[in-house]
Design a protein around this motif. Structure first.
Motif, PDB file in Angstrom:
ATOM      1  N   ALA A 179      47.610  43.537  37.522  1.00  0.00           N
ATOM      2  CA  ALA A 179      47.472  42.717  38.722  1.00  0.00           C
ATOM      3  C   ALA A 179      47.062  41.293  38.384  1.00  0.00           C
ATOM      4  O   ALA A 179      46.867  40.475  39.292  1.00  0.00           O
ATOM      5  CB  ALA A 179      46.452  43.342  39.671  1.00  0.00           C
ATOM      6  N   GLY A 180      46.934  40.984  37.097  1.00  0.00           N
ATOM      7  CA  GLY A 180      46.551  39.638  36.678  1.00  0.00           C
ATOM      8  C   GLY A 180      45.109  39.307  36.980  1.00  0.00           C
ATOM      9  O   GLY A 180      44.755  38.150  37.205  1.00  0.00           O
ATOM     10  N   CYS A 181      44.222  40.318  36.973  1.00  0.00           N
ATOM     11  CA  CYS A 181      42.805  40.087  37.262  1.00  0.00           C
ATOM     12  C   CYS A 181      42.104  39.420  36.079  1.00  0.00           C
ATOM     13  O   CYS A 181      42.399  39.719  34.924  1.00  0.00           O
ATOM     14  CB  CYS A 181      42.099  41.410  37.564  1.00  0.00           C
ATOM     15  SG  CYS A 181      42.654  42.257  39.043  1.00  0.00           S
ATOM     16  N   ALA A 182      41.144  38.565  36.388  1.00  0.00           N
ATOM     17  CA  ALA A 182      40.215  38.088  35.379  1.00  0.00           C
ATOM     18  C   ALA A 182      39.168  39.180  35.191  1.00  0.00           C
ATOM     19  O   ALA A 182      38.535  39.610  36.158  1.00  0.00           O
ATOM     20  CB  ALA A 182      39.565  36.790  35.824  1.00  0.00           C
ATOM     21  N   VAL A 183      38.990  39.651  33.962  1.00  0.00           N
ATOM     22  CA  VAL A 183      38.191  40.849  33.695  1.00  0.00           C
ATOM     23  C   VAL A 183      36.858  40.503  33.037  1.00  0.00           C
ATOM     24  O   VAL A 183      36.814  39.796  32.030  1.00  0.00           O
ATOM     25  CB  VAL A 183      38.972  41.824  32.791  1.00  0.00           C
ATOM     26  CG1 VAL A 183      38.087  42.997  32.372  1.00  0.00           C
ATOM     27  CG2 VAL A 183      40.223  42.329  33.500  1.00  0.00           C
ATOM     28  N   ILE A 184      35.785  41.020  33.623  1.00  0.00           N
ATOM     29  CA  ILE A 184      34.462  41.009  32.997  1.00  0.00           C
ATOM     30  C   ILE A 184      34.141  42.463  32.672  1.00  0.00           C
ATOM     31  O   ILE A 184      34.085  43.304  33.576  1.00  0.00           O
ATOM     32  CB  ILE A 184      33.395  40.423  33.931  1.00  0.00           C
ATOM     33  CG1 ILE A 184      33.703  38.956  34.257  1.00  0.00           C
ATOM     34  CG2 ILE A 184      32.008  40.539  33.301  1.00  0.00           C
ATOM     35  CD1 ILE A 184      32.736  38.332  35.266  1.00  0.00           C
ATOM     36  N   ALA A 185      33.946  42.761  31.394  1.00  0.00           N
ATOM     37  CA  ALA A 185      33.830  44.160  30.989  1.00  0.00           C
ATOM     38  C   ALA A 185      32.638  44.389  30.067  1.00  0.00           C
ATOM     39  O   ALA A 185      32.188  43.473  29.365  1.00  0.00           O
ATOM     40  CB  ALA A 185      35.111  44.609  30.288  1.00  0.00           C
ATOM     41  N   HIS A 186      32.161  45.644  30.081  1.00  0.00           N
ATOM     42  CA  HIS A 186      31.132  46.045  29.126  1.00  0.00           C
ATOM     43  C   HIS A 186      31.702  45.932  27.713  1.00  0.00           C
ATOM     44  O   HIS A 186      32.862  46.271  27.464  1.00  0.00           O
ATOM     45  CB  HIS A 186      30.678  47.479  29.393  1.00  0.00           C
ATOM     46  CG  HIS A 186      29.571  47.920  28.497  1.00  0.00           C
ATOM     47  ND1 HIS A 186      29.796  48.527  27.270  1.00  0.00           N
ATOM     48  CD2 HIS A 186      28.222  47.826  28.630  1.00  0.00           C
ATOM     49  CE1 HIS A 186      28.636  48.795  26.703  1.00  0.00           C
ATOM     50  NE2 HIS A 186      27.667  48.379  27.491  1.00  0.00           N
ATOM     51  N   MET A 224      41.870  33.424  31.841  1.00  0.00           N
ATOM     52  CA  MET A 224      41.682  34.874  31.828  1.00  0.00           C
ATOM     53  C   MET A 224      42.804  35.592  32.578  1.00  0.00           C
ATOM     54  O   MET A 224      43.302  36.623  32.126  1.00  0.00           O
ATOM     55  CB  MET A 224      40.323  35.220  32.440  1.00  0.00           C
ATOM     56  CG  MET A 224      39.128  34.758  31.610  1.00  0.00           C
ATOM     57  SD  MET A 224      37.550  34.875  32.509  1.00  0.00           S
ATOM     58  CE  MET A 224      37.364  36.659  32.643  1.00  0.00           C
ATOM     59  N   LYS A 225      43.214  35.035  33.700  1.00  0.00           N
ATOM     60  CA  LYS A 225      44.264  35.673  34.493  1.00  0.00           C
ATOM     61  C   LYS A 225      45.605  35.652  33.749  1.00  0.00           C
ATOM     62  O   LYS A 225      46.334  36.651  33.741  1.00  0.00           O
ATOM     63  CB  LYS A 225      44.382  34.980  35.853  1.00  0.00           C
ATOM     64  CG  LYS A 225      43.185  35.214  36.757  1.00  0.00           C
ATOM     65  CD  LYS A 225      43.254  34.397  38.035  1.00  0.00           C
ATOM     66  CE  LYS A 225      44.334  34.905  38.965  1.00  0.00           C
ATOM     67  NZ  LYS A 225      44.043  36.245  39.479  1.00  0.00           N
ATOM     68  N   VAL A 226      45.910  34.544  33.129  1.00  0.00           N
ATOM     69  CA  VAL A 226      47.154  34.449  32.344  1.00  0.00           C
ATOM     70  C   VAL A 226      47.107  35.419  31.171  1.00  0.00           C
ATOM     71  O   VAL A 226      48.088  36.109  30.866  1.00  0.00           O
ATOM     72  CB  VAL A 226      47.375  33.004  31.860  1.00  0.00           C
ATOM     73  CG1 VAL A 226      48.524  32.946  30.852  1.00  0.00           C
ATOM     74  CG2 VAL A 226      47.665  32.078  33.039  1.00  0.00           C
TER      75      VAL A 226
END
Length: 368
Positions: free
Chosen positions: A290-297, A336-338
């Motif tokens: 979905a092209g989300c900007a991801v913040i992850a553990h 991030m989205k790209v």
């Protein structure tokens, strides 16, 4: 015509989770490629075993009166017994009842097992459940003719059990989402890019509490939407999360409508992924699609999936600093989205994943 029997899911069409979605995608793909595919489906009603056809897929309906884990075990047992009289190739999704697959082995059935995540390491299980999963993981490694790992880290783990050549790594896939229905947000009082979202089971191992605390540490002028079935009167952890939340945190409950979930992902500013255990998580793959900007553990599982598309946290303080910095950084948001779309197209499209499965299934198809 080649025949494949898929066990270990609740059935198709998908209504529950990642394995069911995968079973739906794989069965429809293989039917279009000339395979005969049978999927075992768990039914809540009584009565006997019945059959139906859905989009060219043969469905064997197994009635189970019990609910929860007990019902799943009964369903797997009945499915295994029924499958022993069938001829073709077998694909078992998950090893939680691998002890039943001993019967496939005894009948010289060729059975490939997708070993899923390291279930016995999950915090939510007690000692008895963890022991059951640990034993069945060992049995699955032994009785499966070939093993499928959904993540390089899972493959490395399985290599401590069996030889490398017995394992093939194929991750889960996802759909690329290029647009969504913005009107689906109005039911939740949300506007595009003015909220971030967590889509996960509300369990300790998914870092839900840590993310909510870090977000709620200051006023953000932004909303955090936390999906999930929260029952604060029954589950102490759920109560703890909700008590830690500021007025900017929204708990809309568990949302299963695909249109709404798709919109919540597509229009969010950030997708928060706190999972600490597992392999290739389907929800994270869908966020990339979905092209989300991801913040992850920050762990090996998430880093391999999201790669350069994600930014990572190890603690509540780390997570809070990311919110502080990124909620106003438009350039980093765009990067991030790209990067998410690039990573998705590189490794996680269904066309890639399903083709890899067909090649593997062809290789192991029994000949007489």
């Amino acid at each position: 015509m080649k025949s494949l029997y898929i066990l270990g899911t609740r059935g198709v069409p998908a209504q529950h989770g990642g394995f069911e979605t995968f079973a739906e995608k794989l069965s429809l793909f293989l039917v279009s490629r000339g395979w005969q595919v049978t999927v075992y489906c768990q039914e809540a009603s009584g009565g006997g075993i019945s059959e139906s056809e859905w989009c060219g897929v043969r469905r064997v309906h197994i009635p189970v009166e019990s609910e929860g884990a007990a019902g799943t075990i009964v369903f797997d047992w009945k499915s295994t017994l029924h499958s022993l009289s069938q001829e073709g190739l077998f694909l078992t999704l998950g090893y939680n009842t691998a002890v039943f697959n001993l019967m496939h082995r005894s009948k010289s059935k060729v059975n490939l097992i997708n070993m899923d995540g390291i279930e016995w390491k999950r915090d939510k299980w007690g000692v008895v459940a963890k022991t059951w999963f640990w034993i069945n993981e060992r049995i699955g490694c032994w009785v499966g003719n070939h093993l499928i790992a959904d993540h390089p880290k899972i493959k490395l783990h399985l290599e401590t059990r069996v030889r490398d050549e017995k394992i093939t790594m194929i991750p889960y896939g996802g759909d690329e989402i290029l647009n969504a229905d913005e009107t689906a947000l109005t039911a939740y009082g949300l506007e595009p890019k003015k909220y971030s979202v967590i889509i996960a089971r509300p369990e300790p191992e998914n870092s839900v509490l840590e993310i909510v605390r870090s977000f709620s540490s200051v006023v953000r002028g932004h909303k955090l939407v936390v999906l999930g079935d929260f029952r604060p009167n029954d589950v102490p952890f759920h109560q703890q999360v909700m008590q830690a939340a500021s007025s900017e945190v929204v708990f809309p409950g568990a949302i299963y409508e695909a249109r709404a979930v798709q919109a919540l992902r597509f229009f969010c500013r950030f997708y928060l992924h706190g999972h600490r255990v597992g392999g290739t998580n389907p929800s994270l793959v869908e966020a990339l699609g979905a092209g989300c900007a991801v913040i992850a553990h920050d762990n090996d599982f998430n880093r391999w999936v999201a790669s350069e598309a994600g930014v990572y946290f190890n603690s509540e303080a780390d997570c809070a600093k990311l919110f502080d910095r990124l909620l106003t950084d438009e350039d980093e948001l765009l990067r991030m989205k790209v990067a998410s779309r690039s990573r998705f197209l590189e490794r996680f499209t269904w066309s890639q994943i399903l083709s890899e499965y067909e090649i593997l299934l062809d290789t192991w198809y029994p000949t007489k």
